[in-house]
Design a protein around this motif. Structure first.
Motif, short mmCIF file in Angstrom:
data_model
loop_
_atom_site.label_atom_id
_atom_site.label_comp_id
_atom_site.label_asym_id
_atom_site.label_seq_id
_atom_site.Cartn_x
_atom_site.Cartn_y
_atom_site.Cartn_z
N THR A 127 0.63 -1.16 0.06
CA THR A 127 -0.10 -0.05 -0.03
C THR A 127 0.79 1.19 0.04
O THR A 127 1.82 1.19 0.59
CB THR A 127 -0.99 -0.15 1.15
OG1 THR A 127 -0.14 0.11 2.55
CG2 THR A 127 -1.75 -1.09 1.31
N GLY A 128 0.59 2.34 -0.86
CA GLY A 128 1.16 3.54 -0.66
C GLY A 128 0.82 4.47 0.58
O GLY A 128 -0.01 4.08 1.25
N GLY A 129 1.86 5.20 0.89
CA GLY A 129 1.78 6.00 2.08
C GLY A 129 1.40 7.33 1.88
O GLY A 129 1.53 8.11 0.87
N THR A 130 0.71 8.15 2.91
CA THR A 130 0.18 9.25 2.84
C THR A 130 1.50 10.29 2.36
O THR A 130 1.32 11.20 1.57
CB THR A 130 -0.60 9.91 4.00
OG1 THR A 130 -1.53 9.10 4.18
CG2 THR A 130 -0.72 11.32 3.99
N LEU A 131 2.69 10.10 3.03
CA LEU A 131 3.64 11.07 2.77
C LEU A 131 4.02 10.88 1.18
O LEU A 131 4.46 12.05 0.83
CB LEU A 131 4.87 10.60 3.58
CG LEU A 131 4.62 10.93 5.02
CD1 LEU A 131 5.97 10.55 5.95
CD2 LEU A 131 4.05 12.00 5.47
N ASP A 132 4.25 9.80 0.84
CA ASP A 132 4.75 9.61 -0.77
C ASP A 132 3.51 10.53 -1.85
O ASP A 132 4.07 10.98 -2.65
CB ASP A 132 4.61 8.18 -1.21
CG ASP A 132 5.42 7.20 0.03
OD1 ASP A 132 6.62 7.62 0.23
OD2 ASP A 132 5.03 6.21 0.53
N LYS A 133 2.27 10.25 -1.25
CA LYS A 133 1.35 10.94 -2.16
C LYS A 133 1.72 12.45 -2.01
O LYS A 133 1.46 13.15 -3.03
CB LYS A 133 -0.14 10.57 -1.56
CG LYS A 133 -0.23 8.89 -2.00
CD LYS A 133 -1.39 8.59 -1.21
CE LYS A 133 -1.56 6.97 -1.18
NZ LYS A 133 -2.63 6.27 -0.54
N LEU A 134 1.67 13.05 -0.82
CA LEU A 134 1.91 14.34 -0.68
C LEU A 134 3.10 14.85 -1.28
O LEU A 134 3.24 16.07 -1.94
CB LEU A 134 1.97 14.85 1.06
CG LEU A 134 0.95 14.77 1.70
CD1 LEU A 134 1.14 14.73 3.02
CD2 LEU A 134 0.03 15.82 1.39
N GLU A 135 4.17 14.03 -1.21
CA GLU A 135 5.49 14.46 -2.00
C GLU A 135 5.38 14.45 -3.56
O GLU A 135 6.08 15.31 -4.42
CB GLU A 135 6.70 13.69 -1.75
CG GLU A 135 7.10 13.84 -0.21
CD GLU A 135 8.12 13.11 0.31
OE1 GLU A 135 8.49 11.89 -0.30
OE2 GLU A 135 8.91 13.43 1.15
N ALA A 136 4.19 14.06 -4.02
CA ALA A 136 3.90 14.37 -5.67
C ALA A 136 3.54 15.77 -5.88
O ALA A 136 3.36 16.25 -6.94
CB ALA A 136 2.83 13.40 -6.05
N ILE A 137 3.35 16.37 -4.89
CA ILE A 137 3.15 18.09 -4.93
C ILE A 137 4.55 18.45 -4.90
O ILE A 137 5.18 18.47 -3.82
CB ILE A 137 2.12 18.53 -3.95
CG1 ILE A 137 0.82 17.67 -3.93
CG2 ILE A 137 1.68 19.98 -3.93
CD1 ILE A 137 -0.16 18.00 -2.46
#
Ligand code: URA
Length: 434
Positions: A127-137
């Motif tokens: 599963t992907g993590g919230t931090l990894d998603k935020l770092e796409a910004i």
């Protein structure tokens, strides 16, 4: 002969290991002694490994679990957010493919007047993590020091960062040891690990989203409910309001998987669009956050208010504000092509006509560098050669792996499978079920 005054007999790791081996309940002091000594480096890994394995095999009582959580929580800094007038409420998910609800919920609940001090993790397993998603910004800083975290929280009501070295250091050490000693899979240890980190955020209430199904860590509903009850009771023993929702993870949540794509779907939901399952789960979890946060009398009222905050654009404004305060390019909210995203795409088409009967296996690990947009979900009809998914990629080799995985995991049958509810049950007040 000189007389030495020795200290009182102190804690000995061997005694704690033996007691756990023999299923004798440990005292709070013994658990605290072990956790503190291990965090200081005064007990070697081999003794703690033996103790962890004894816990896996013998389990823990509820008071022991609460004592372990408390000792791990107090091994580091516990944020004091009492200067903030709002109630502090967070949400934690046990993780699932396409689960991007945190990114919707933090600004949404903040728009309702709640403070959301969210400290999140990276991806775990498949599963992907919230931090990894935020770092796409572009520019978004998930490594704010605590003082800056507090400043963002005061300014906009929500802030999202990664675990700092000061928060629950005992968990950091214990988790690393569990990872290499086959001792991750104990509900008691999982409970203490999750709850110690969450309660260190200085929150008043917590909404837990415990996933069940083929794409969840807890495959069976029975195991998910056991963990959920344990976490709810542990939180309550520590004076917090906690509710757990057991929710479905038999297929990815929403249609987009992969860090940048998931941010696009977050923006869609905050604009009042986006896929129905994701929107419904976000509104329901937000309803609980608002209810526990004292903003709404009932969960239904909280859900309605959340829906209004989306329609009015206030939730999206909060998201924009938080991104700005954390150094990110807030223009992504209006122009998602600014996200750090793979540019090449390829289509996967259906080999035959039928109905999608399943689309996820537990062992499937989605490469975070490859994004997937699903065009069909379980229960939907598909014709032969109709697009099933689009793969976004930069590396051809990784895309090929993802393509094989998707083709392999999507099953097509003649008839639709029985529909599974999105929310299986709600667990509150020491096991009370709704
Ligand atoms: N997530 C955690 O933070 N800890 C665990 O032990 C399992 C999942």
């Amino acid at each position: 002969m000189s007389e030495t005054i020795s200290a009182l007999p102190t804690f000995r790791a061997i005694d704690v290991i033996r007691k756990k081996r023999d299923s004798i309940e440990l005292t709070r002091e013994e658990i605290e002694g072990l956790v503190n000594a291990y965090t200081r480096g005064d007990v070697p890994d081999y003794q703690v490994s033996a103790w962890l394995m004894a816990v896996v095999l013998r389990g823990m009582t509820r008071p022991e679990t609460a004592a372990l959580t408390d000792a791990m929580l107090r091994s580091g800094e516990v944020l004091d957010l009492s200067s903030l007038p709002q109630k502090k409420v967070d949400k934690h998910s046990t993780g699932g493919v396409g689960d991007k609800t945190s990114l919707v919920l933090a600004p949404l609940a903040a728009a309702a007047g709640i403070a959301v001090p969210m400290i999140s993790g990276r991806g775990l397993g498949h599963t992907g993590g919230t931090l990894d998603k935020l770092e796409a910004i572009p520019g978004f800083n998930v490594n704010l020091p605590v003082t800056e975290f507090r400043r963002v929280l005061e300014a906009c009501g929500c802030a999202m960062i990664g675990q700092t070295a000061e928060i629950a250091p005992a968990d950091r050490k214990l988790y690393a040891l569990r990872d290499v000693t086959g001792t991750v899979e104990s509900p008691y240890l999982i409970c203490a690990s999750i709850m110690s980190k969450k309660l260190a955020e200085g929150i008043d209430a917590l909404v837990l989203d415990v996933k069940t199904g083929s794409g969840a860590f807890m495959k069976s509903e029975k195991d998910a409910a056991f963990l959920a009850e344990l976490m709810v009771e542990t939180g309550e023993r520590m004076g917090k309001q906690v509710v757990a929702l057991i929710t479905d993870m038999d297929q990815p949540l929403g249609k987009m998987i992969g860090n940048a794509l998931e941010v696009i779907e977050v923006v869609e939901v905050l604009r009042g669009e986006g896929p129905g399952d994701l929107r419904e789960l976000c509104l329901h979890l937000a309803g609980w956050m608002l209810h526990l946060g004292g903003v709404s009398k009932t969960v239904a009222e909280g859900t309605k208010l959340s829906s209004e905050l989306i329609s009015s654009g206030k939730a999206l404004d909060k998201f924009r504000h938080m991104i700005e305060l954390q150094g990110g390019d807030a223009r992504v909210v209006d122009d998602t092509t600014r996200l750090l995203q793979a540019r090449r795409t390829s289509q996967i088409v259906s080999p035959k006509s039928g109905v999608i009967s399943s689309m996820q296996r537990k062992e499937d690990s989605v490469d975070p560098a490859v994004g997937i947009v699903l065009h069909k979900k379980v229960g939907e009809r598909v014709e032969s050669q109709e697009p099933l998914a689009t793969v976004y990629y930069n590396s051809e080799a990784r895309a090929e792996q993802a393509r094989l995985l998707i083709v392999d995991s999507i099953q097509i049958a003649d008839a639709a499978p029985a529909k599974r509810p999105l929310i299986h049950r709600v667990i509150q007040k020491s096991g009370e079920k709704h």
